[in-house]
Design an enzyme around this catalytic site. Structure first.
Site, PDB file in Angstrom:
ATOM      1  N   GLY A   1       6.768  -1.184 -11.144  1.00  0.00           N
ATOM      2  CA  GLY A   1       8.069  -1.654 -10.143  1.00  0.00           C
ATOM      3  C   GLY A   1       9.122  -2.055 -10.854  1.00  0.00           C
ATOM      4  CB  ALA A   2      10.375  -1.680 -14.173  1.00  0.00           C
TER       5      ALA A   2
ATOM      6  CG  ASN B   1       7.195  -6.669 -10.943  1.00  0.00           C
ATOM      7  OD1 ASN B   1       7.394  -7.882 -10.487  1.00  0.00           O
ATOM      8  ND2 ASN B   1       7.882  -5.390 -10.309  1.00  0.00           N
TER       9      ASN B   1
ATOM     10  CB  SER C   1       3.224 -14.800  -4.951  1.00  0.00           C
ATOM     11  OG  SER C   1       3.814 -15.784  -4.171  1.00  0.00           O
TER      12      SER C   1
ATOM     13  CE1 TYR D   1       3.119 -10.877  -2.139  1.00  0.00           C
ATOM     14  CE2 TYR D   1       3.564 -13.168  -1.622  1.00  0.00           C
ATOM     15  CZ  TYR D   1       3.780 -11.882  -2.373  1.00  0.00           C
ATOM     16  OH  TYR D   1       4.699 -11.918  -3.391  1.00  0.00           O
TER      17      TYR D   1
ATOM     18  CB  ALA E   1      -5.958 -12.649   0.658  1.00  0.00           C
ATOM     19  CB  THR E   2      -3.021  -9.568  -2.471  1.00  0.00           C
ATOM     20  OG1 THR E   2      -1.895 -10.003  -2.434  1.00  0.00           O
ATOM     21  CG2 THR E   2      -3.577  -8.528  -1.233  1.00  0.00           C
ATOM     22  CE  LYS E   3       1.705 -10.984  -5.351  1.00  0.00           C
ATOM     23  NZ  LYS E   3       1.948  -9.917  -6.516  1.00  0.00           N
TER      24      LYS E   3
ATOM     25  CB  ILE F   1      12.521 -14.716  -7.036  1.00  0.00           C
ATOM     26  CG1 ILE F   1      11.298 -15.704  -7.679  1.00  0.00           C
ATOM     27  CG2 ILE F   1      13.284 -14.219  -7.972  1.00  0.00           C
ATOM     28  CD1 ILE F   1      11.780 -16.911  -8.472  1.00  0.00           C
TER      29      ILE F   1
HETATM   30  P1  NAD Z   1      10.928  -6.002  -4.846  1.00  0.00           P
HETATM   31  O1  NAD Z   1      10.394  -5.366  -3.521  1.00  0.00           O
HETATM   32  O2  NAD Z   1      12.290  -6.043  -5.002  1.00  0.00           O
HETATM   33  O3  NAD Z   1      10.549  -5.020  -5.903  1.00  0.00           O
HETATM   34  C1  NAD Z   1       8.980  -4.396  -5.986  1.00  0.00           C
HETATM   35  C2  NAD Z   1       9.005  -3.094  -6.731  1.00  0.00           C
HETATM   36  O4  NAD Z   1       7.645  -2.682  -6.959  1.00  0.00           O
HETATM   37  C3  NAD Z   1       9.869  -2.031  -6.060  1.00  0.00           C
HETATM   38  O5  NAD Z   1      10.677  -1.327  -6.926  1.00  0.00           O
HETATM   39  C4  NAD Z   1       8.815  -1.304  -5.341  1.00  0.00           C
HETATM   40  O6  NAD Z   1       9.033   0.099  -5.094  1.00  0.00           O
HETATM   41  C5  NAD Z   1       7.729  -1.161  -6.489  1.00  0.00           C
HETATM   42  N1  NAD Z   1       6.429  -0.861  -5.913  1.00  0.00           N
HETATM   43  C6  NAD Z   1       5.921  -1.387  -4.794  1.00  0.00           C
HETATM   44  N2  NAD Z   1       4.619  -0.836  -4.830  1.00  0.00           N
HETATM   45  C7  NAD Z   1       4.386  -0.036  -5.830  1.00  0.00           C
HETATM   46  C8  NAD Z   1       3.535   0.853  -6.063  1.00  0.00           C
HETATM   47  N3  NAD Z   1       2.388   0.923  -5.553  1.00  0.00           N
HETATM   48  N4  NAD Z   1       3.745   1.570  -7.236  1.00  0.00           N
HETATM   49  C9  NAD Z   1       4.908   1.340  -8.189  1.00  0.00           C
HETATM   50  N5  NAD Z   1       5.974   0.637  -7.812  1.00  0.00           N
HETATM   51  C10 NAD Z   1       5.624   0.056  -6.545  1.00  0.00           C
HETATM   52  O7  NAD Z   1      10.069  -7.003  -5.110  1.00  0.00           O
HETATM   53  P2  NAD Z   1      10.165  -8.317  -6.007  1.00  0.00           P
HETATM   54  O8  NAD Z   1      10.708  -9.517  -5.444  1.00  0.00           O
HETATM   55  O9  NAD Z   1      11.047  -7.787  -7.320  1.00  0.00           O
HETATM   56  O10 NAD Z   1       8.853  -8.449  -6.338  1.00  0.00           O
HETATM   57  C11 NAD Z   1       8.161  -8.119  -7.518  1.00  0.00           C
HETATM   58  C12 NAD Z   1       6.790  -8.893  -7.832  1.00  0.00           C
HETATM   59  O11 NAD Z   1       6.912 -10.229  -7.879  1.00  0.00           O
HETATM   60  C13 NAD Z   1       5.889  -8.555  -6.592  1.00  0.00           C
HETATM   61  O12 NAD Z   1       4.276  -8.435  -7.283  1.00  0.00           O
HETATM   62  C14 NAD Z   1       6.082  -9.880  -5.652  1.00  0.00           C
HETATM   63  O13 NAD Z   1       4.654  -9.961  -5.140  1.00  0.00           O
HETATM   64  C15 NAD Z   1       6.218 -11.006  -6.814  1.00  0.00           C
HETATM   65  N6  NAD Z   1       6.854 -11.989  -5.961  1.00  0.00           N
HETATM   66  C16 NAD Z   1       8.077 -12.037  -5.426  1.00  0.00           C
HETATM   67  C17 NAD Z   1       8.604 -13.241  -4.918  1.00  0.00           C
HETATM   68  C18 NAD Z   1      10.065 -13.130  -4.592  1.00  0.00           C
HETATM   69  O14 NAD Z   1      10.393 -14.122  -4.019  1.00  0.00           O
HETATM   70  N7  NAD Z   1      10.764 -12.049  -4.787  1.00  0.00           N
HETATM   71  C19 NAD Z   1       7.921 -14.381  -5.182  1.00  0.00           C
HETATM   72  C20 NAD Z   1       6.723 -14.140  -5.645  1.00  0.00           C
HETATM   73  C21 NAD Z   1       6.026 -13.142  -6.058  1.00  0.00           C
END
Ligand code: NAD
Length: 249
Positions: free
Chosen positions: A14-15, A92, A144, A157, A159-161, A190
């Protein structure tokens, strides 16, 4: 040779944006080549690749839905062939689809379980298989703060985290004899696209509860993730580091 001068390889799922992109860029700054996994947004993935190349590192975009084991196996085969054996995996790629318990629908539940749990296991399994032979590697699972903090509407969410934290400690125990460390980073709020789904009045409410009085920046998560990958943390495994500005205190 200094750590930054070595040619190491990190796979970041997910980069193409958000926290994944920030992790990829920070690891690139520290001398890693990057396999940029994305699901569908080819243009954003290409931009991540270009930004990594501008830092002087190699980057290749790999399309794969992490929930699809066949696609993940194929991706890791291609990565090893084209870029080498991964030193680091950053798990990620995750999704959030909040709903109160009584409103959760099965399709959304299945997708969240598949991406946030199965996807992490798929990628960790394939990365570990490749790291095994070299008896070294680092896996970082992005969890998370919702894994330890009850937020209404986040039954699925959370539960998964929570599962991510649990799998991190089990993976760490299993993989330690193979020289592979596994840790989790659990961010709070974030400022990424994921946060756009939160209504403004709720955001104001959450902000008031964060002791550091601000939301975090994806780059700050990237720095912590990259630091945990370094030899400075060679004795740390199985832990979940909560990075939330004090929200969960
Ligand atoms: P985001 O939605 O900006 O980015 C997530 C990325 O993952 C996207 O590019 C998406 O296309 C990709 N993705 C989703 N499902 C996918 C799959 N099945 N295969 C490949 N790529 C996939 O989200 P983010 O805020 O950057 O979140 C990234 C990670 O951080 C997640 O695991 C999220 O749960 C965790 N997180 C985010 C926050 C926040 O506040 N933003 C807080 C806690 C945890």
């Amino acid at each position: 040779m200094s750590e930054t001068a070595m040619n190491k390889l990190a796979v970041v799922t997910g980069a193409s944006k958000g926290i994944g992109k920030a992790c990829a860029l920070e690891l690139a700054r520290r001398g890693y080549d990057i396999a940029v996994n994305y699901r569908s947004d080819e243009d954003s993935a290409a931009r991540t690749v270009a930004e990594i190349e501008a830092l002087g590192q190699k980057a290749v975009a790999y399309r794969a839905d992490t929930a699809d084991i066949g696609a993940v196996k194929q991706m890791f085969r291609s990565i090893v062939k084209e870029m080498g054996t991964p030193d680091v995996l950053v798990n990620n790629a995750g999704i959030v689809d909040d709903a109160y318990l009584l409103l959760i629908n099965e399709q959304s539940l299945d997708r969240s379980l598949n991406v946030n749990i199965k996807g992490y296991i798929n990628c960790a399994q394939q990365a570990a298989l490749k790291m095994y032979s070299r008896k070294k590697g680092v896996i970082i699972n992005i969890s998370s703060v919702s894994s330890v903090l009850a937020v209404a509407g986040q039954t699925v969410y959370s539960a998964t985290k929570g599962a991510v934290n649990s799998m991190t400690s089990v993976m760490a125990k299993e993989l330690a004899p193979k020289g592979i460390r596994v840790n989790a980073v659990a961010p709070g709020f974030i400022d990424t696209e994921m946060m756009k789904s939160i209504p403004d009045d709720l955001k104001t409410q959450y902000l008031a509860e964060i002791p550091l009085s601000r939301f975090g920046d994806a780059a700050e998560v990237g720095k912590v993730v990259a630091a945990l990958c370094s030899e400075d943390f060679a004795y740390l495994t199985g832990q979940t580091l909560i990075l939330d500005g004090g929200l969960s205190l």
